[in-house]
Design a protein around this motif. Structure first.
Motif: not given
Length: 351
Positions: A188-191, A250-260, A284-290
């Motif tokens: 449940d990753w809406p935010i 980066a890892e958030f309470e509800q979500g992950f993302g990265g770049a290469t 990272f600057k967006t609110p998206s969880t993935t």
């Protein structure tokens, strides 16, 4: 019984019309024990037809399911008919080596097997040879710190080991992956919630230690300027050829993302670090969880989970929409997407 029903027929040129359609179809066929026949394989790709990577995935899944397969490299039709529920694997999966530029990405192959092996009820240990660091494809440090970290939140546990790095198309790196039997659940990753950690990995092979140090230093300066609490590490990896690669995540309470970003001749390490960090900041600057890659990587796991999933996507793309379309051909599932292609989206998946 598996193998007796008519195969699901898919047009391999639909939507993105590339490798994502083929991989998703093979994985879903193995998971649901439904035969599939893909025509116009990779019909929208620059070079249509079955690739070495497609065959590597099909042959590995055939070992697990006793599947009958037909189709050779370059063919435009691929048939895969599983004969039984998947069993665990303890195998080395080596694509054929030859003098042309056909290749397999080791992480793409392993990721395709991941949800299947997790559902077998036994431990699996798979070694795969191929590209481990590449431009615009799934690479080792992203797989370790984003893909598998997100899957652990969904109850899927797998542990990789890079035994030999392979930089770029046609390289012959090697990755081992241990996969536990797993009970999958949704997320449940809406935010996003709070930031848990942010990191970066600078991987180099056959280069001066000063090159990696410059990359670490530049990433630390960029992160300080952007206000990102980034922990940066460098790794001297074993490889048959020189190479450099930067991953930021980066890892958030509800979500992950990265770049290469992948190094190439004539590009300074500072520019490599800059490219990876700038791409990371775009998400990272967006609110998206993935991010735009992880969103489709978790789709099959979410579709097979016992509970529903909700997550946001930084940018809906054709690869994501293609993966959704293929899953729906195999399962009576509700995948609701709010948003347009090229824009952020909210995704809900219900069995």
């Amino acid at each position: 019984m598996p193998g007796l029903s008519a195969p699901i027929a898919l047009d391999g040129s639909h939507l993105e019309g590339g490798g994502a359609l083929v991989r998703t179809a093979l994985t879903m066929a193995a998971l649901t024990q439904q035969p599939v026949r893909i025509h116009n394989v990779r019909g929208n790709a620059p070079t249509p037809g079955i690739t070495t990577e497609d065959l590597t995935i099909a042959r590995a899944l055939a070992l697990a399911t006793g599947a009958e397969t037909s189709g050779a490299r370059g063919d435009h039709e691929l048939h895969f008919a599983p004969a039984r529920r998947p069993s665990g694997l303890n195998e080395s999966i080596y694509p054929p080596e030859d003098e042309n530029d056909e290749h397999a990405n080791a992480l793409v192959v392993l990721h395709s097997l991941l949800p299947v092996m997790a559902r077998t009820g036994v431990f699996s240990k798979i070694t795969c040879r191929g590209e481990t660091f590449g431009h615009g494809v799934l690479s080792y440090d992203y797989f370790l710190n984003v893909t598998l970290a997100a899957h652990r939140r969904m109850g899927l546990y797998a542990y990789p080991e890079l035994t030999l790095a392979g930089f770029g198309r046609g390289s012959r790196g090697e990755v081992r992956l241990e996969i536990e039997p797993s009970s999958l659940h949704g997320v449940d990753w809406p935010i996003r919630g709070e930031l848990i950690s942010a990191g970066a990995a600078v991987a180099t092979a056959e280069l001066s230690p000063a090159v990696a140090s410059r990359g670490v230093g530049h990433l630390e300066r960029l992160a300080q300027h952007a206000g990102v609490p980034l922990h940066v590490e460098s790794f001297d990896v074993r490889s048959r050829q020189p190479g450099a690669f930067v991953t930021v995540f980066a890892e958030f309470e509800q979500g992950f993302g990265g770049a290469t970003a992948m190094g190439r001749r004539g590009v300074r390490m500072e520019m490599l670090a800059q490219n990876a960090f700038d791409s990371f900041l775009e998400w990272f600057k967006t609110p998206s969880t993935t991010d735009g890659f992880l969103s489709d990587q978790i789709l099959i796991t979410a579709a097979m989970a016992e509970s529903e999933s909700t997550f946001t996507v930084s940018k809906l793309n054709q690869r994501f929409l293609t993966t959704v379309w293929v899953i729906k051909q195999f399962l009576p599932i509700r995948i609701t997407i709010r948003g347009q292609e090229g824009e952020p989206g909210l995704v809900t998946i219900r069995r």
